[in-house]
Design an enzyme around this catalytic site. Structure first.
Site, PDB file in Angstrom:
ATOM      1  N   ASP A 190     -14.972 128.754  94.472  1.00  0.00           N
ATOM      2  CA  ASP A 190     -14.695 130.052  94.301  1.00  0.00           C
ATOM      3  C   ASP A 190     -13.575 130.544  95.314  1.00  0.00           C
ATOM      4  O   ASP A 190     -13.474 131.645  95.669  1.00  0.00           O
ATOM      5  CB  ASP A 190     -16.000 130.758  94.615  1.00  0.00           C
ATOM      6  CG  ASP A 190     -16.689 130.483  96.021  1.00  0.00           C
ATOM      7  OD1 ASP A 190     -16.122 129.606  96.587  1.00  0.00           O
ATOM      8  OD2 ASP A 190     -17.477 131.249  96.205  1.00  0.00           O
ATOM      9  N   GLU A 191     -12.671 129.510  95.789  1.00  0.00           N
ATOM     10  CA  GLU A 191     -11.788 129.665  96.880  1.00  0.00           C
ATOM     11  C   GLU A 191     -10.370 129.123  96.419  1.00  0.00           C
ATOM     12  O   GLU A 191     -10.508 127.968  96.063  1.00  0.00           O
ATOM     13  CB  GLU A 191     -12.048 129.677  98.246  1.00  0.00           C
ATOM     14  CG  GLU A 191     -13.116 130.415  98.762  1.00  0.00           C
ATOM     15  CD  GLU A 191     -13.294 130.010 100.195  1.00  0.00           C
ATOM     16  OE1 GLU A 191     -12.615 129.802 101.112  1.00  0.00           O
ATOM     17  OE2 GLU A 191     -14.573 129.500 100.349  1.00  0.00           O
ATOM     18  N   ASP A 230     -10.795 134.927  97.339  1.00  0.00           N
ATOM     19  CA  ASP A 230     -12.077 134.471  97.417  1.00  0.00           C
ATOM     20  C   ASP A 230     -13.048 135.268  96.584  1.00  0.00           C
ATOM     21  O   ASP A 230     -13.274 136.492  96.798  1.00  0.00           O
ATOM     22  CB  ASP A 230     -12.425 134.837  99.113  1.00  0.00           C
ATOM     23  CG  ASP A 230     -13.795 134.342  99.505  1.00  0.00           C
ATOM     24  OD1 ASP A 230     -14.714 133.367  98.583  1.00  0.00           O
ATOM     25  OD2 ASP A 230     -14.392 134.381 100.575  1.00  0.00           O
TER      26      ASP A 230
END
Lengths: 381, 396
Positions: B104-105, B8
């Site tokens: 973003d993960e 993350d």
């Protein structure tokens, strides 16, 4: 206004007329059916402003007896649901002021009604351009073509209807959405007549669909079609339907549908339809747009699908002529077309990989389906 | 064995700007809607800004009050997308089994990679180091036996942390957390659970499965499993291959109260959606419009059309939806357009040659924008009168 009417007569007339009541409308009076009682007949009417109907019931001893003339407009939904559930033979309508009292046996109901003066006229064009046709024939033509019309998100609104093109004793009906065309034509029989030598009009698809539901299959049932610039009328013994017509150009379908076939296949309608339907089960679940490939080689059509979910190859034996061809289609377009053909065998004509497939019944060519393919790309062999 | 990693990125949007422009380093940075205009919300705040109590989704004016010296930056989605692709390609060096969850993960399944890189924690350290060195970005990594716990773990320590969470830790570490922190529990569901006196993840784990199923259907049985730390879904590298829909929405700088203004925004959004769908070589058949009124009441309306990825078709359908679902007066604060029911792009031959022209026009416009920037070419309708006049003056 006061009359008594046979329950079955009333139920069947309401079920026809209520098809013209708009399901959603900002004008509340349009949710109603207008009842106008005259000395010798009762008229039910409804309209959604695009199309309307007037349905006449004659004053006959055991069907209808009119005791007092007048007219009212009653909301169609409750009325129709109630009448369907009435078990007695006769129903009485009696209106006073802005209410209508409906009774049958021990059943009594009071409903508010709208002022009939506010109900729009079912506009008549008073055209004298008349064609007399068989209902069954017209209904059949609608069923053969209407599937190919465009939906209402098209930028060409005229394509949401079907073109009626009459000339030299031949009636053509055509619908198209840009990717496919359905065209059928019939020569007028001896009992069918026309006062005019030619005319063209585009009738909204919704009107035609309703007509195909209401018209009778009886070979002896006729209707008269009156066409003018802005509207058409369909007159039968029982009712008059009026509809607006659509403006705009229709593509020159006869020219577009003339192709020089490079490949021809003659195949069983059912076998091909089933093969395409099987292929479509996989094709429409996958991430392709229901894409099915036909590889036409000598005396067979190979039907192929390949998606991330799996692969199908199938083969329909047929007789072929001309070159081999690999061509892809939206399977849905093919199935739609094949479902309208009742001939056991069909002819498929192909011009090339990016040209149309034209489907006709083997025996007759008065019903043609034209389907454009999907271009195959290098990355999608 | 704990083979699942959840990576993350920390304060991703803000960090992208700090990495790109080192002068922003160590400063409170906030990415918010157009900084010049009112009622933006904070999309991300850098950790420096978070120290002042700034939180994601806070109104801009409030963040300004808390941290007046902050640098406000307009979002640059192209930068985030490019950076995200770089992050994902770094992850790809450690395992081919990657499931990208959002910009973003991502999850990684490192089963079988131990020989090359060491155990899961060693791999997590290497990933952090590579991302820090090459992209100058920080991330938190959760290490566990399944996707759910890995995700819960990456959330436990931030920034720049590695957290190991095992099934044995579930009662001690997961159950005391408020129920809304469980993956899959949204605000509405949390409220409903609260009314059932289910406040922590532990409460949820103890609730009978049948009871949850009755209340939430299929989701209810998942909730029960997840609250107990059970998740057997595999890391699926192809989960993003078949996007279900693509859409854009915009909170308007000023409430809109006329069809003219709304149309311009719809066209702008349709262009963004169309471009993205074309870039990914998809076509879709369902256009959905989201309308959020100044009252925050939100409606979505859809229409199905023939498969398309052209800006014109998306715009025309969304415009129709706007006209049939809005009175042209009630103030609108947000508009959104999305295209769903996506399939791989295909080339249906049409009777009308303008279909072909439309497709080519869209492609050429995309290429010009890709090469020379979004302002290099756009539809004239997108010029409001003032800008149009300015441009006219310039060309004279």
């Amino acid at each position: 206004m006061k009359f008594t009417i046979n329950r079955n007569e009333l139920a069947s007339s309401i079920s026809t007329v209520e098809k013209f009541v708009p399901s959603k409308t900002p004008i509340s009076i349009l949710t109603g059916i207008k009842f106008s009682a005259y000395d010798d007949f009762l008229c039910l009417s409804a309209t959604n402003l695009d199309m309307g109907i007037e349905y006449e019931i004659k004053n006959e001893s055991d069907k209808l007896s009119i005791l007092e003339s007048g007219s009212i407009v009653v909301g169609s939904k409750i009325l129709s649901e109630i009448i369907r559930r009435i078990s007695e033979n006769m129903v009485e309508f009696n209106s006073s002021e802005n209410k209508v009292y409906i009774s049958s046996g021990q059943f009594n109901m009071v409903l508010p009604c709208f002022d009939a003066m506010d109900f729009p006229e079912i506009s008549k064009n008073n055209s004298l351009n008349r064609i007399r046709l068989k209902q069954s024939m017209f209904k059949d033509m609608i069923k053969k073509t209407i599937y190919a019309r465009a939906d209402d998100t098209t930028s060409r609104p005229q394509l949401t209807g079907a073109l009626i093109d009459y000339k030299d004793n031949i009636l053509n009906m055509v619908a198209l959405d840009g990717f496919r065309i359905a065209w059928c034509y019939e020569e007028l029989s001896e009992t069918e007549t026309s006062d005019i030598s030619e005319f063209k009009t585009i009738i909204p698809g919704d009107t035609l669909l309703e007509i195909s539901r209401i018209f009778e299959d009886d070979e002896e049932a006729y209707f008269e079609l009156y066409a003018s610039k802005n509207s058409v009328e369909f007159l039968t013994e029982k009712f008059l339907i009026t509809s607006r017509v659509l403006d705009g150009d229709f593509i020159d379908y006869k020219t577009v549908m003339q192709i020089k076939p490079k490949t021809t296949a003659i195949v069983s309608t059912d076998e091909l339809r089933l093969a395409v339907e099987r292929a479509s089960v996989l094709a429409r679940e996958g991430n392709t747009n229901n894409l099915v490939k036909f590889n036409i080689v000598e005396n067979s059509i190979e039907v192929q699908v390949e998606t991330e979910l799996g692969r199908i190859t199938d083969k329909v034996l047929c007789s072929t002529e001309g070159e081999e061809i690999l061509i892809a289609f939206n399977a849905g377009f093919f199935i739609d077309a094949l479902k309208t053909i009742f001939s056991p065998e069909i002819k498929l004509h192909f011009s090339d990989e990016t040209g149309p497939c034209i489907i006709t019944a083997l025996e007759t060519d008065n019903h043609k389906n034209f389907i454009l393919p999907v271009r195959l790309r290098g990355d999608n062999p | 064995m704990l083979p699942i990693l959840h990576v993350d990125m920390n304060a991703f949007y803000a960090s992208c700007h700090q990495a790109k422009d080192p002068s922003l380093k160590g400063k409170p940075v906030m990415v918010a809607g157009d900084p010049k205009k009112r009622n933006g919300i904070i999309l991300t705040a850098s950790y420096e800004a978070r120290r002042y109590g700034v939180k994601t989704a806070m109104p801009k004016w409030q963040a300004e009050k808390l941290c007046p010296q902050a640098v406000f930056i307009k979002p640059d989605y192209d930068l985030y997308l490019r950076t995200s692709q770089k992050v994902m390609s770094i992850l790809g060096r450690f395992s081919p089994q990657i499931e990208i969850f959002s910009i973003d993960e991502a999850w990684l399944d490192v089963t079988g990679c131990e020989r090359l890189f060491g155990d899961s924690v060693a791999i997590a350290r290497k990933i952090q180091a590579a991302i820090a060195k090459e992209l100058d970005l920080l991330c938190s990594i959760g290490v566990s036996c399944n996707k759910l716990l890995a995700k819960m773990a990456s959330d436990m320590k931030k920034p720049n942390a590695i957290t190991v969470l095992t099934t044995e830790d579930v009662p001690k570490l997961l159950w005391p957390l408020p129920v809304n922190e469980l993956f899959g529990v949204g605000r509405r569901m949390a409220e409903k659970l609260k009314r059932m006196n289910i406040k922590t993840i532990g409460d949820l784990a103890e609730a009978p499965q049948e009871f949850l199923e009755k209340a939430f259907g299929l989701n209810g049985s998942y909730l029960h499993l997840w609250a107990n730390g059970i998740d057997d879904s595999a890391v699926n590298p192809h989960s993003m291959d078949d996007a279900k829909s693509m859409g854009h929405s915009i909170t308007l700088p000023k409430d809109i109260t006329s069809f003219d203004d709304a149309e311009i925004v719809l066209l702008f959004l349709s262009e963004q959606v169309g471009r993205r769908v074309r870039r990914e070589n998809y076509m879709g058949r369902t256009v959905t419009v989201t309308l959020r009124y100044a009252s925050f009441d939100t409606i979505t309306r859809s229409v199905t059309i023939f498969y398309t990825n052209s800006t014109e078709d998306i715009y025309n359908a969304s415009r129709k939806l706007l006209y049939s679902n809005w009175d042209g007066k009630t103030p609108l604060r947000l508009l959104g357009v999305s295209l769903s029911n996506l399939v791989k792009e295909f080339d249906q031959v049409s009777l009308f040659d303008n279909e072909d022209k439309k497709r080519k026009l869209n492609r050429v416009m995309d290429e010009i924008k890709d090469r020379f920037g979004d302002d290099a070419i756009f539809r004239a309708k997108l010029l409001d009168d003032k800008e149009l006049n300015e441009r006219k003056l310039k060309t004279r």
